[in-house]
Scaffold this active site. Structure first.
Site, mmCIF file in Angstrom:
data_model
loop_
_atom_site.group_PDB
_atom_site.id
_atom_site.type_symbol
_atom_site.label_atom_id
_atom_site.label_comp_id
_atom_site.label_asym_id
_atom_site.label_seq_id
_atom_site.Cartn_x
_atom_site.Cartn_y
_atom_site.Cartn_z
ATOM 1 N N GLU A 11 9.124 10.156 -8.276
ATOM 2 C CA GLU A 11 9.799 10.477 -7.011
ATOM 3 C C GLU A 11 10.757 9.373 -6.600
ATOM 4 O O GLU A 11 11.847 9.652 -6.087
ATOM 5 C CB GLU A 11 8.766 10.666 -5.896
ATOM 6 C CG GLU A 11 7.946 11.928 -6.019
ATOM 7 C CD GLU A 11 6.752 11.926 -5.070
ATOM 8 O OE1 GLU A 11 6.798 11.230 -4.037
ATOM 9 O OE2 GLU A 11 5.782 12.619 -5.389
ATOM 10 N N ARG B 23 0.827 -1.208 0.000
ATOM 11 C CA ARG B 23 0.000 0.000 0.000
ATOM 12 C C ARG B 23 0.863 1.260 0.000
ATOM 13 O O ARG B 23 1.878 1.325 0.707
ATOM 14 C CB ARG B 23 -0.933 0.011 1.216
ATOM 15 C CG ARG B 23 -1.885 -1.152 1.193
ATOM 16 C CD ARG B 23 -3.127 -0.985 2.029
ATOM 17 N NE ARG B 23 -3.854 -2.247 1.971
ATOM 18 C CZ ARG B 23 -4.610 -2.651 0.946
ATOM 19 N NH1 ARG B 23 -4.779 -1.865 -0.104
ATOM 20 N NH2 ARG B 23 -5.213 -3.828 0.957
ATOM 21 N N HIS C 229 7.738 1.331 -10.496
ATOM 22 C CA HIS C 229 6.529 0.916 -9.779
ATOM 23 C C HIS C 229 5.309 1.307 -10.568
ATOM 24 O O HIS C 229 5.289 2.328 -11.259
ATOM 25 C CB HIS C 229 6.478 1.528 -8.375
ATOM 26 C CG HIS C 229 6.695 3.014 -8.343
ATOM 27 N ND1 HIS C 229 7.948 3.590 -8.485
ATOM 28 C CD2 HIS C 229 5.831 4.038 -8.196
ATOM 29 C CE1 HIS C 229 7.830 4.903 -8.415
ATOM 30 N NE2 HIS C 229 6.557 5.207 -8.260
ATOM 31 N N ASN D 198 5.080 6.626 -13.453
ATOM 32 C CA ASN D 198 5.792 7.866 -13.721
ATOM 33 C C ASN D 198 7.249 7.533 -13.999
ATOM 34 O O ASN D 198 7.822 6.678 -13.323
ATOM 35 C CB ASN D 198 5.692 8.796 -12.508
ATOM 36 C CG ASN D 198 4.250 9.118 -12.145
ATOM 37 O OD1 ASN D 198 3.451 9.420 -13.017
ATOM 38 N ND2 ASN D 198 3.912 9.031 -10.871
HETATM 39 P P1 AMP Z 1 6.206 8.299 -7.898
HETATM 40 O O1 AMP Z 1 5.995 9.785 -7.917
HETATM 41 O O2 AMP Z 1 5.456 7.623 -9.016
HETATM 42 O O3 AMP Z 1 7.655 7.935 -7.844
HETATM 43 O O4 AMP Z 1 5.481 7.784 -6.593
HETATM 44 C C1 AMP Z 1 6.153 7.367 -5.451
HETATM 45 C C2 AMP Z 1 5.098 6.927 -4.466
HETATM 46 O O5 AMP Z 1 5.733 6.213 -3.412
HETATM 47 C C3 AMP Z 1 4.283 8.054 -3.827
HETATM 48 O O6 AMP Z 1 2.894 7.862 -4.098
HETATM 49 C C4 AMP Z 1 4.593 7.903 -2.322
HETATM 50 O O7 AMP Z 1 3.482 8.181 -1.501
HETATM 51 C C5 AMP Z 1 5.019 6.455 -2.229
HETATM 52 N N1 AMP Z 1 5.900 6.114 -1.129
HETATM 53 C C6 AMP Z 1 7.026 6.768 -0.735
HETATM 54 N N2 AMP Z 1 7.590 6.148 0.306
HETATM 55 C C7 AMP Z 1 6.811 5.077 0.585
HETATM 56 C C8 AMP Z 1 6.861 4.033 1.556
HETATM 57 N N3 AMP Z 1 7.848 3.971 2.471
HETATM 58 N N4 AMP Z 1 5.890 3.089 1.550
HETATM 59 C C9 AMP Z 1 4.889 3.152 0.642
HETATM 60 N N5 AMP Z 1 4.793 4.103 -0.303
HETATM 61 C C10 AMP Z 1 5.726 5.053 -0.326
#
Ligand code: AMP
Length: 128
Positions: free
Chosen positions: A105, A34, A110, A97
């Site tokens: 990010e 999640r 993913h 992304n």
């Molecule tokens: P992106 O911008 O596609 O790289 O999305 C990265 C996602 O990872 C974001 O939706 C964050 O909320 C999520 N995220 C970051 N750290 C964690 C974590 N420790 N566990 C679960 N999700 C995370």
């Protein structure tokens, strides 16, 4: 230029068991958990266990067995979460992304699976 994988990224730490996660599915090559800041009632991230930076890195360089495992894991997650239209669910959106312009990010490939409500317009209209 090749994809440059950063072993210090947060999903690499999750895969090494250094930080916790809320797992919904684990297979030989794939982990689904999640999102820590969910943007929908159901917001699951599906990641390969292998070191791939972006979707295109994974699609180009992962062995077929890992790609198959990943895709089937995505299908399983949509069923488990009650989202699959093939199992009476109302559907979902899958987003990935990549890089700066994709506003990625975490530099470990993913797929976001978002559902549980209507997700809304595909992209925000941005001005240049
Ligand atoms: P992106 O911008 O596609 O790289 O999305 C990265 C996602 O990872 C974001 O939706 C964050 O909320 C999520 N995220 C970051 N750290 C964690 C974590 N420790 N566990 C679960 N999700 C995370």
């Amino acid at each position: 230029m090749a994809y440059d994988y950063d072993d210090a990224n947060i999903f690499a730490k999750i895969l090494r068991g250094e930080i916790p996660n809320d797992t919904v599915l684990e297979t030989e090559h794939t982990l689904a958990f999640r999102d820590i800041q969910p943007k929908a009632p159901s917001h699951v991230l599906v990641i390969p266990k292998g070191k791939y930076v972006t979707f295109d890195d994974f699609a180009e360089n992962a062995p077929a067995e890992e790609i198959m495992d990943f895709m089937r894991a995505v299908a399983q997650v949509t069923k488990q979460e009650g989202l699959s239209t093939g199992s009476g669910g109302h559907g979902f959106r899958a987003i990935t992304n990549a890089g700066n312009d994709g506003v990625q990010e975490v530099p470990h490939f993913h797929l976001h699976i978002l559902g549980g409500r209507v997700i809304g317009p595909m992209v925000m209209q941005l001005r240049d």
